[in-house]
Design a protein around this motif. Sequence first.
Motif, PDB file in Angstrom:
ATOM      1  N   SER A  26      -2.065   4.536   7.850  1.00 22.97           N
ATOM      2  CA  SER A  26      -2.856   5.738   7.607  1.00 22.97           C
ATOM      3  C   SER A  26      -2.739   6.144   6.139  1.00 22.97           C
ATOM      4  O   SER A  26      -1.887   5.639   5.400  1.00 22.97           O
ATOM      5  CB  SER A  26      -2.355   6.889   8.491  1.00 22.97           C
ATOM      6  OG  SER A  26      -2.416   6.548   9.854  1.00 22.97           O
ATOM      7  N   LYS A  27      -3.560   7.056   5.724  1.00 19.82           N
ATOM      8  CA  LYS A  27      -3.486   7.566   4.352  1.00 19.82           C
ATOM      9  C   LYS A  27      -2.237   8.423   4.202  1.00 19.82           C
ATOM     10  O   LYS A  27      -2.096   9.454   4.834  1.00 19.82           O
ATOM     11  CB  LYS A  27      -4.726   8.389   4.019  1.00 19.82           C
ATOM     12  CG  LYS A  27      -4.763   8.854   2.567  1.00 19.82           C
ATOM     13  CD  LYS A  27      -6.050   9.600   2.267  1.00 19.82           C
ATOM     14  CE  LYS A  27      -6.087  10.042   0.799  1.00 19.82           C
ATOM     15  NZ  LYS A  27      -7.340  10.751   0.480  1.00 19.82           N
ATOM     16  N   ASP A  86       1.638   6.457  11.940  1.00 21.24           N
ATOM     17  CA  ASP A  86       0.934   5.997  10.740  1.00 21.24           C
ATOM     18  C   ASP A  86       0.818   4.480  10.663  1.00 21.24           C
ATOM     19  O   ASP A  86       0.074   3.954   9.830  1.00 21.24           O
ATOM     20  CB  ASP A  86       1.620   6.533   9.478  1.00 21.24           C
ATOM     21  CG  ASP A  86       1.352   8.012   9.256  1.00 21.24           C
ATOM     22  OD1 ASP A  86       0.247   8.470   9.620  1.00 21.24           O
ATOM     23  OD2 ASP A  86       2.239   8.713   8.742  1.00 21.24           O
ATOM     24  N   GLN A 117       0.838  -1.203   0.000  1.00 13.74           N
ATOM     25  CA  GLN A 117       0.000   0.000   0.000  1.00 13.74           C
ATOM     26  C   GLN A 117       0.873   1.254   0.000  1.00 13.74           C
ATOM     27  O   GLN A 117       0.611   2.206  -0.746  1.00 13.74           O
ATOM     28  CB  GLN A 117      -0.912  -0.004   1.231  1.00 13.74           C
ATOM     29  CG  GLN A 117      -1.871   1.175   1.338  1.00 13.74           C
ATOM     30  CD  GLN A 117      -3.011   1.077   0.356  1.00 13.74           C
ATOM     31  OE1 GLN A 117      -3.431  -0.021  -0.017  1.00 13.74           O
ATOM     32  NE2 GLN A 117      -3.531   2.217  -0.072  1.00 13.74           N
ATOM     33  N   ASN A 143      -1.898  -2.430   8.856  1.00 14.39           N
ATOM     34  CA  ASN A 143      -2.576  -1.337   8.167  1.00 14.39           C
ATOM     35  C   ASN A 143      -1.786  -0.049   8.325  1.00 14.39           C
ATOM     36  O   ASN A 143      -0.828   0.016   9.103  1.00 14.39           O
ATOM     37  CB  ASN A 143      -4.011  -1.180   8.678  1.00 14.39           C
ATOM     38  CG  ASN A 143      -4.995  -0.909   7.546  1.00 14.39           C
ATOM     39  OD1 ASN A 143      -4.719  -0.107   6.654  1.00 14.39           O
ATOM     40  ND2 ASN A 143      -6.135  -1.572   7.576  1.00 14.39           N
ATOM     41  N   VAL A 176      -6.240   2.562   5.960  1.00 12.19           N
ATOM     42  CA  VAL A 176      -6.946   2.700   4.683  1.00 12.19           C
ATOM     43  C   VAL A 176      -7.076   1.381   3.912  1.00 12.19           C
ATOM     44  O   VAL A 176      -7.819   1.325   2.932  1.00 12.19           O
ATOM     45  CB  VAL A 176      -6.223   3.734   3.779  1.00 12.19           C
ATOM     46  CG1 VAL A 176      -6.228   5.109   4.429  1.00 12.19           C
ATOM     47  CG2 VAL A 176      -4.786   3.303   3.464  1.00 12.19           C
TER      48      VAL A 176
END
Length: 284
Positions: A217-218, A231, A191, A215, A239
């Motif tokens: 953060s954006k 993050d 990602q 996971n 996200v």
Amino acid sequence: MSALLSRRNLLASSAAAILPLQAKTLKTFGAQLYTLRSIINEKPLEVLQQLEALGFTEVEAIRGNLAQIWDSLKQTKLKPVSLHMDTSYFFKDIEKLNPALDDAKSKGFEYIVCPYIAPADRGGVEVIKKLADTLNKTGQRVKAAGMKLCYHNHAFEFEPVAGTQDRLLDVLMREADKSLVGLELDIMWAQVGGVPPEDVFAKYKGRIPLVHLKNVSKIAPQYNERVKKEDFQTVGGGVINIPSVLKAATAAGTKHFFVEQDQTPGNPLDSLKQSAEYLKKLNF
């Protein structure tokens, strides 16, 4: 009336057949013990027992502290599945590799993982081809020892190759012998590298037996590991669409899922608890 009942019965049986597909759950998941590096060495048995109580059933360990935790791990029901070995075993201290493999096999590990390429050792296509060659040679030795080798990605492998449709990971996967080298897909770093994890699973179906669930953060896509501590997110935060990822992973034949969180805001067990509770309730 009988025709109406027959139609109802048909609809009911059709719904019953569809429901299990709609309510799939991740029955077994493990933890990458790197997440617990700040606390596990001091009280390994206590930490591992807490991990087990959270619902984790498997672990991915690190050879660097395996000796300190092994006796404690044997006192739990946690299954040792894969082992991250320092990159030096593959590139510099190769004379130490075979004894390390024998030790891992004797302890029941199924997979050996090449975990990280330092920034100073990274490069473009030619460097990636040399990496693939090294992994092929190592994979032969791992296979001879009765285990399987996987390569764990970060973000740099997703950098596009100029003038092509490839990313560096595509070069690596093409040059690596699929019978000797698998991929442990870290979905967060995919990602970060600007590639939806689902696309990687679809492209390399059957070649990704291990997955890191985490996971983020954006943030803007990048090809390094300069991600702020805050993050890094639990599996259910951030996200990444985890249900979509799990569908893609299971369709691609992934066998083991390990929760990892490189950085946590407090006690890493608290973060792992949040991730475990999310996964236990998740239908996908």
